[in-house]
Design an enzyme around this catalytic site. Structure first.
Site, mmCIF file in Angstrom:
data_model
loop_
_atom_site.group_PDB
_atom_site.id
_atom_site.type_symbol
_atom_site.label_atom_id
_atom_site.label_comp_id
_atom_site.label_asym_id
_atom_site.label_seq_id
_atom_site.Cartn_x
_atom_site.Cartn_y
_atom_site.Cartn_z
ATOM 1 N N SER A 58 0.818 -1.211 0.000
ATOM 2 C CA SER A 58 0.000 0.000 0.000
ATOM 3 C C SER A 58 0.860 1.274 0.000
ATOM 4 O O SER A 58 2.015 1.266 0.418
ATOM 5 C CB SER A 58 -0.901 0.018 1.232
ATOM 6 O OG SER A 58 -1.653 -1.168 1.295
HETATM 7 N N1 SAH Z 1 -0.891 -4.906 3.977
HETATM 8 C C1 SAH Z 1 -0.263 -5.250 2.717
HETATM 9 C C2 SAH Z 1 -1.186 -4.944 1.570
HETATM 10 C C3 SAH Z 1 -1.231 -6.106 0.650
HETATM 11 S S1 SAH Z 1 -2.467 -6.052 -0.615
HETATM 12 C C4 SAH Z 1 1.073 -4.585 2.564
HETATM 13 O O1 SAH Z 1 1.351 -3.613 3.290
HETATM 14 O O2 SAH Z 1 1.884 -5.020 1.746
HETATM 15 C C5 SAH Z 1 -3.751 -7.029 0.104
HETATM 16 C C6 SAH Z 1 -3.403 -8.455 0.466
HETATM 17 O O3 SAH Z 1 -4.614 -9.070 0.919
HETATM 18 C C7 SAH Z 1 -2.910 -9.313 -0.693
HETATM 19 O O4 SAH Z 1 -1.688 -9.896 -0.349
HETATM 20 C C8 SAH Z 1 -3.997 -10.379 -0.865
HETATM 21 O O5 SAH Z 1 -3.504 -11.641 -1.258
HETATM 22 C C9 SAH Z 1 -4.581 -10.430 0.530
HETATM 23 N N2 SAH Z 1 -5.935 -10.968 0.630
HETATM 24 C C10 SAH Z 1 -6.998 -10.769 -0.187
HETATM 25 N N3 SAH Z 1 -8.078 -11.446 0.251
HETATM 26 C C11 SAH Z 1 -7.689 -12.098 1.387
HETATM 27 C C12 SAH Z 1 -8.348 -12.983 2.310
HETATM 28 N N4 SAH Z 1 -9.619 -13.347 2.171
HETATM 29 N N5 SAH Z 1 -7.630 -13.463 3.349
HETATM 30 C C13 SAH Z 1 -6.329 -13.123 3.529
HETATM 31 N N6 SAH Z 1 -5.650 -12.297 2.690
HETATM 32 C C14 SAH Z 1 -6.322 -11.800 1.632
#
Ligand code: SAH
Length: 214
Positions: A58
Site C-alpha cells: 500500500s
Molecule cells: N498490507 C499489505 C497490503 C497487501 S495487498 C502490505 O502492506 O503489503 C492485500 C493483500 O490481501 C494481498 O496480499 C492479498 O492476497 C490479501 N488478501 C486478499 N483477500 C484475502 C483474504 N480473504 N484473506 C487473507 N488475505 C487476503
C-alpha cells in the site's frame, strides 16, 4: 537517517497525519526491505508498488492514514487481514502488543515472515488462510485492520471485535469502481460506522489461493 525517509514523513505530515506515534512507526520501518529490487529506488515514494501475485504494497499515506484511524494502544491485540509484503504488519507491530495477520497466498506469507524475522520483529503471529473468516480462536481483538477491499460490511470480522469499543478499519466497495475506508466501532451489539476517505485496494477474495508449484 536516509533523507528520503525524512522527506516522506514530512509529506505525510503535510497530508494531515498528525499522530506522532504513527509517524515514528513509519519512520522506523524500512520500506525498502518490503519492495522488490526493481522498485528499490521508489521505496520511499508516496505510492503503492506491485509485489508478486498481482498484489500491492500500500501507499505510505494510506498505511499511515488507516493506522491513525485505528487509534491503537500499545497494550492492544490487533488482527490484520492481508499480510501482503508484511509492511503494514510491521507498522502495526511497532504500535501494539501483538499482531495476528492472515494471508491467502502462501508465497507472500513466507516472504513476509522472512522479512519480519530479519528485522527482528517478534510480536507477530501469522497464518495462511481466508481472512474473511477472521481468527476465531484468538478473538476478541481490540483492533482489526483489513487491507483488501470487501464488497460489503465484513460482519464475520465485526463479531470478532471486542464489544467494549473495538475498532475495525476496512476499505469497502461503495460502487463497482469506488471504495471508501470505513471505521466501525463496536459497543455491545451496536456498531457505529464512519465513512472516511476514498481509496483503491485489491479485492478481498475468499479461500486460500492456489499457486503454481515452485
Ligand atoms: N498490507 C499489505 C497490503 C497487501 S495487498 C502490505 O502492506 O503489503 C492485500 C493483500 O490481501 C494481498 O496480499 C492479498 O492476497 C490479501 N488478501 C486478499 N483477500 C484475502 C483474504 N480473504 N484473506 C487473507 N488475505 C487476503
Amino acid at each position: 537517517m536516509d533523507t528520503r525517509v525524512i522527506q516522506l514523513i514530512m509529506e505525510l505530515r503535510r497530508q494531515g497525519i498528525a499522530d506522532t506515534r504513527v509517524l515514528a512507526a513509519l519512520e522506523r520501518v524500512p520500506r525498502d526491505r518490503f519492495v522488490a529490487d526493481q522498485f528499490l529506488k521508489h521505496a520511499y515514494d508516496n505510492i503503492a508498488l506491485p509485489i508478486t501475485q498481482g498484489q500491492t504494497i500500500s501507499q505510505p499515506f494510506v498505511v499511515a492514514y488507516m493506522t491513525e484511524a485505528l487509534r491503537i494502544g500499545d497494550r492492544m491485540k490487533v488482527l490484520e487481514i492481508g499480510t501482503g509484503s508484511g509492511y503494514q504488519t510491521a507498522v502495526l507491530a511497532k504500535l501494539s502488543r501483538r499482531v495476528y495477520t492472515i494471508e491467502r497466498y502462501r508465497s507472500l506469507l513466507q516472504s513476509a515472515e522472512k522479512r519480519l524475522a530479519d528485522l527482528k520483529i517478534t510480536n507477530i503471529t501469522t497464518k495462511l488462510g481466508d481472512g474473511i473468516k477472521g481468527w476465531p480462536e484468538q478473538a476478541p481483538f481490540d483492533r482489526i485492520l483489513v487491507t483488501a477491499a470487501a464488497d460489503h460490511r465484513p460482519d464475520s470480522l465485526i463479531e470478532q471485535l471486542s464489544p467494549e469499543g473495538g475498532i475495525m478499519v476496512a476499505p469497502v466497495s461503495v460502487s463497482a469502481t469506488e471504495q471508501d475506508i470505513i471505521r466501525y466501532t463496536r459497543r455491545g451489539n451496536d456498531v457505529e460506522e464512519e465513512r472516511l476517505i476514498p481509496v483503491r485496494f485489491v479485492p478481498l477474495l475468499p479461500g486460500i489461493a492456489r499457486e503454481a508449484a515452485g
